[in-house]
Design an enzyme around this catalytic site. Sequence first.
Site, PDB file in Angstrom:
ATOM      1  N   LYS A  96     -42.602 -92.378  51.106  1.00  0.00           N
ATOM      2  CA  LYS A  96     -43.042 -91.265  50.262  1.00  0.00           C
ATOM      3  C   LYS A  96     -41.891 -90.287  50.070  1.00  0.00           C
ATOM      4  O   LYS A  96     -41.162 -89.979  51.022  1.00  0.00           O
ATOM      5  CB  LYS A  96     -44.242 -90.572  50.916  1.00  0.00           C
ATOM      6  CG  LYS A  96     -44.904 -89.498  50.062  1.00  0.00           C
ATOM      7  CD  LYS A  96     -46.155 -88.949  50.757  1.00  0.00           C
ATOM      8  CE  LYS A  96     -46.838 -87.871  49.940  1.00  0.00           C
ATOM      9  NZ  LYS A  96     -48.055 -87.346  50.612  1.00  0.00           N
ATOM     10  N   SER A 104     -54.283 -87.083  52.389  1.00  0.00           N
ATOM     11  CA  SER A 104     -53.342 -87.675  51.437  1.00  0.00           C
ATOM     12  C   SER A 104     -52.935 -89.105  51.740  1.00  0.00           C
ATOM     13  O   SER A 104     -52.302 -89.753  50.910  1.00  0.00           O
ATOM     14  CB  SER A 104     -52.082 -86.809  51.325  1.00  0.00           C
ATOM     15  OG  SER A 104     -52.368 -85.612  50.648  1.00  0.00           O
ATOM     16  N   SER A 135     -52.192 -87.206  48.005  1.00  0.00           N
ATOM     17  CA  SER A 135     -50.937 -87.139  47.271  1.00  0.00           C
ATOM     18  C   SER A 135     -50.036 -88.352  47.452  1.00  0.00           C
ATOM     19  O   SER A 135     -49.035 -88.497  46.753  1.00  0.00           O
ATOM     20  CB  SER A 135     -50.162 -85.888  47.695  1.00  0.00           C
ATOM     21  OG  SER A 135     -49.822 -85.950  49.088  1.00  0.00           O
TER      22      SER A 135
END
Length: 541
Positions: free
Chosen positions: A121, A220, A196
């Site tokens: 990420k 997330s 996210s």
Amino acid sequence: MPPPLQAHRLLISHRRLPSPARRRFTAASSLQSAPATTLAPGPATSSILSIRESLLSGERTAADITSEYLSRLRRTEPSLRSFIHVADAAAEREAEELDRRIASGEKDAVGPLAGVLVGVKDNLCTANMPSTGGSRILDGYRPAYDATAVRRLQEAGAIVVGKTNLDEFGMGSTTEGSAFQVTTNPWDDSRVPGGSSGGSASAVSARQCVVSLGSDTGGSVRQPASFCGVVGLKPTYGRVSRFGLMAYASSLDVVGCFGSSVFDTATILSVVAGHDKMDSTSSSQVVPDYASELVSLDLLESKPLAGLRIGIIQETLGEGVANGVISSIKGAASHLEQLGSVVEEVSLPSFSLGLPAYYILASSEASSNLSRYDGIRYGRQFSADDLNELYGESRANGLGHEVKMRILMGTYALSAGYYDAYYKRAQQVRTLVKESFKDALERYDILISPAAPSAAYKIGEKINDPLAMYAGDILTVNVNLAGLPALVVPCGFVEGGPAGLPVGLQLIGSPFCEGNLLRVGHIFEQTLQNLSFVPPLLAES
């Protein structure tokens, strides 16, 4: 060698205190299956294990494996947009170097993650590639160091294939909040992958990489795992170092991981977990070999979860949760009962208070953490005539709408006139949430709930309705407030898309009891004989 079944049972603590707020769970629902695809269903298998075995046997080379994943990534990335940056050339070089070391007989060449392609990420720092946080204000930024979790993966032999897309600085639930692109869901490219960490979940679901790292501040990792039909783990706060993670809300942020199987996820956790002198909040507790504690399907007895007590949280199966999701979760609970566990409903009275408290606390911490982005020390700088104007121009042009809104909300909650009414009260609610979970987990080994109120929804459906989007976090934020570990495993489908839309079951445990969650999740996953969580995008390609 996995421990025998009796040892497996003993590894799960069993506490049976009386509880007035519980009742026996009953469900006639069966697990919800998806329409058939061209790929055969069956228990999830470990990609990490198969890669390691093929390298050790000489059946395949790291270059072959890397080429296979990169080919699939190039084929699917135009529609998915899972990655902000792809380091394909670097991945190929690392694979070739690994093959050279294996051929020369270096004993330590085949590490636990040798040849395993990992997506990271883009709010985790990587020294050899851009790290943007999904924000224009860090466009082109290259850190001087790797995040601890990334470094540990690389030391174990993993190959970082690229940086995955995210909502800007982790603030969002759809990955539509990225400053660079909108990621789509491999099950239906008109739908969001969640957020996210949507890029990380989408990449694993589409097998663009073997596993991936994400971060979880309020769900997330878990919500995208549910939307994309993959396994997602949010460890206990402090289990994994946060060094090198771009801070959103420091008391809530956790580095998590995704895999296509529980075994893969357990393997990643064993590598990245552990104390780090660079993170004072990281725990010094010993890290087990989580994967070695998992029992293979052929060694399971007919009731492998006998004696396990599971509480299904009443407040998560009511208003606001889609009927199809409730049916899938009830079907999963019924399946857990068939495996020998006792499932009862349990009430957590403070559960509904968690969402507003979370958004006050997270926004308050963000308003402090994001003040470091000023256009001076790193990242993108906008022209200005003086220092104050430079700050203003850099933040006005470099930060997105959602980030600005949360900074304003947090600044307001921390202001002198409103601190007691908002921030202080939210901290008091956080204490209530912790106590509520503590009481429940003294009576039950594991708590379960849906990971999200619905399956993946259409792109653009909620982006202009922040309250509706925030409400989607109601099933996950309490776990972050309490600092507990939680695992999401795919458990069924609802109607939608070309092959149904996956639904995830959330398993919640006591602090540092990730091993319990992984063992139960692994048994659950291995016994789902009629469900396959391979998206149609792969069946077509």
